[in-house]
Design a protein around this motif. Structure first.
Motif, PDB file in Angstrom:
ATOM      1  N   CYS A   1       0.817  -1.223   0.000  1.00 47.42           N
ATOM      2  CA  CYS A   1       0.000   0.000   0.000  1.00 47.42           C
ATOM      3  C   CYS A   1       0.846   1.267   0.000  1.00 47.42           C
ATOM      4  N   HIS A   2       2.142   1.152   0.250  1.00 47.40           N
ATOM      5  CA  HIS A   2       3.032   2.314   0.237  1.00 47.40           C
ATOM      6  C   HIS A   2       3.813   2.438  -1.068  1.00 47.40           C
ATOM      7  N   VAL A   3       3.487   1.569  -2.029  1.00 50.08           N
ATOM      8  CA  VAL A   3       4.160   1.610  -3.340  1.00 50.08           C
ATOM      9  C   VAL A   3       3.078   1.748  -4.409  1.00 50.08           C
ATOM     10  N   LEU A   4       2.980   2.920  -5.028  1.00 51.59           N
ATOM     11  CA  LEU A   4       1.970   3.150  -6.056  1.00 51.59           C
ATOM     12  C   LEU A   4       2.609   3.127  -7.437  1.00 51.59           C
ATOM     13  N   VAL A   5       1.904   2.496  -8.370  1.00 53.55           N
ATOM     14  CA  VAL A   5       2.381   2.399  -9.752  1.00 53.55           C
ATOM     15  C   VAL A   5       1.381   3.091 -10.661  1.00 53.55           C
ATOM     16  N   GLU A   6       1.875   4.021 -11.458  1.00 50.42           N
ATOM     17  CA  GLU A   6       1.017   4.759 -12.382  1.00 50.42           C
ATOM     18  C   GLU A   6       0.735   3.922 -13.627  1.00 50.42           C
ATOM     19  N   GLU A   7      -0.261   4.338 -14.392  1.00 52.35           N
ATOM     20  CA  GLU A   7      -0.631   3.627 -15.618  1.00 52.35           C
ATOM     21  C   GLU A   7       0.563   3.494 -16.556  1.00 52.35           C
ATOM     22  N   SER A   8       1.417   4.497 -16.561  1.00 54.98           N
ATOM     23  CA  SER A   8       2.601   4.494 -17.423  1.00 54.98           C
ATOM     24  C   SER A   8       3.684   3.546 -16.934  1.00 54.98           C
ATOM     25  N   GLY A   9       3.536   3.049 -15.701  1.00 48.85           N
ATOM     26  CA  GLY A   9       4.545   2.167 -15.124  1.00 48.85           C
ATOM     27  C   GLY A   9       5.469   2.867 -14.145  1.00 48.85           C
ATOM     28  N   GLY A  10       5.330   4.190 -14.007  1.00 46.59           N
ATOM     29  CA  GLY A  10       6.151   4.931 -13.046  1.00 46.59           C
ATOM     30  C   GLY A  10       5.831   4.509 -11.625  1.00 46.59           C
ATOM     31  N   VAL A  11       6.845   4.447 -10.778  1.00 44.10           N
ATOM     32  CA  VAL A  11       6.684   3.974  -9.406  1.00 44.10           C
ATOM     33  C   VAL A  11       6.989   5.099  -8.417  1.00 44.10           C
ATOM     34  N   GLU A  12       6.167   5.213  -7.387  1.00 46.81           N
ATOM     35  CA  GLU A  12       6.395   6.244  -6.365  1.00 46.81           C
ATOM     36  C   GLU A  12       6.134   5.663  -4.981  1.00 46.81           C
ATOM     37  N   LEU A  13       6.984   6.017  -4.041  1.00 50.58           N
ATOM     38  CA  LEU A  13       6.777   5.672  -2.641  1.00 50.58           C
ATOM     39  C   LEU A  13       5.879   6.732  -2.006  1.00 50.58           C
ATOM     40  N   VAL A  14       4.938   6.304  -1.184  1.00 49.57           N
ATOM     41  CA  VAL A  14       4.081   7.255  -0.490  1.00 49.57           C
ATOM     42  C   VAL A  14       4.080   6.922   0.998  1.00 49.57           C
TER      43      VAL A  14
END
Length: 307
Positions: A149-162
């Protein structure tokens, strides 16, 4: 325990920073946490962002400090994609409420993304996650409470920590952790903050995403004092979809990487050897199969006419 409701933080309210003067119009509440509530906001330029505000607590202050250090490190290295956009205070109802504004990530948790696009995409999403972790480690921190739940992946495949509430300075004690992802839980090391702690958690995340049922079975069969990292290594070897990455996972679980840059480089090599079957690849295979079917039909028709 979630933070209490904040008076003055309602949809339509324009939050104005007391020092920097940034203005953010609240659209909706999108999350609650122990350190504060998160709101979807629109900036003065019309862009969407996420604003986190909460009571005067050292945890929220520490979260902002981590993000500020990471932003400074990224700018020094020519990276303009900083997660932190602003940090200030908002005066409302006779109080001064601390807040910070971050990039709004239009993504889904990594486990949901993998289920949607296929297990072979763990290569590219894992590479993006390791890149973000490596940048954080180079700035002097570990993420600490790493889980889907702390790792989000965008439609483009980009990854971000939240949610950087669990981030800890390297060398200090880990501030926040979650069961399976904690290496001490498996008697695999201490809770001292070092890059290996995050790499261990990343390996467990892979096991969780690919075979949660088996991971639960392994955990339930062991007593706290008999839990062992080798149980996780053996599980990694039994999951067919993770076979291309099994040597990497075993090394991360055993704490065998010198640093996260080395771990990133090794994962990248495995990604090149095992590329995901994307939509284009699938379309190409379908086209080849269709052409093959037409050719076969032509042969059959020719043979029938010639009979």
């Amino acid at each position: 325990m979630a933070a209490p409701d904040l008076p003055g933080f309602r949809p339509g309210t324009v939050v104005t920073g007391a020092s920097q003067g940034g203005q953010y119009t609240i659209q909706s509440l999108i999350g609650r946490g122990a350190n504060g509530n998160v709101y979807l906001v629109r900036t003065a330029s019309g862009q969407q962002a996420a604003l986190k505000a909460g009571p005067e607590k050292p945890e929220l202050k520490a979260e902002v400090e981590v993000l500020a250090e990471l932003k400074k490190h990224e700018l020094e290295n020519g990276d303009r994609r900083s997660f932190l956009l602003d940090a200030d205070r908002y005066k409302t109802d006779g109080r001064s409420v601390p807040f910070y504004v971050m990039k709004f990530v239009r993504g889904v948790p990594i486990d949901a993304y993998i289920r949607k696009y296929g297990y072979r995409h763990i290569g590219t999403t894992g590479l993006g996650l390791l890149d973000r972790l490596s940048g954080l480690h180079q700035a002097g921190f570990i993420f600490g409470d790493l889980k889907p739940c702390h790792v989000l992946v965008e439609e483009s495949g980009g990854v971000e920590l939240v949610d950087y509430g669990g981030a800890s300075r390297i060398g200090a004690n880990v501030k926040q952790y979650s069961g399976w992802y904690d290496r001490k839980y498996w008697n695999a090391g201490t809770r001292k903050a070092d890059p290996g702690y995050d790499l261990f958690a990343f390996a467990v995340l892979c096991l969780h995403v690919f075979d949660e049922r088996s991971l639960r079975r392994v955990d339930a069969a062991l007593l706290p004092q008999t839990r062992s990292v080798e149980d996780l290594v053996q599980l990694a070897g039994r999951i067919p979809a993770l076979q291309p990455f099994e040597p990497w996972l075993a090394r991360a679980l055993r704490g065998g990487f010198v640093n996260s840059r080395e771990a990133y480089a090794q994962w990248k090599v495995l990604c090149r050897l095992n590329p995901p079957q994307g939509k284009k690849g699938a379309s190409k295979l379908l086209a080849v199969a269709f052409c093959g079917s037409l050719l076969l039909l032509g042969v059959v028709v020719y043979a029938a006419l010639s009979w």
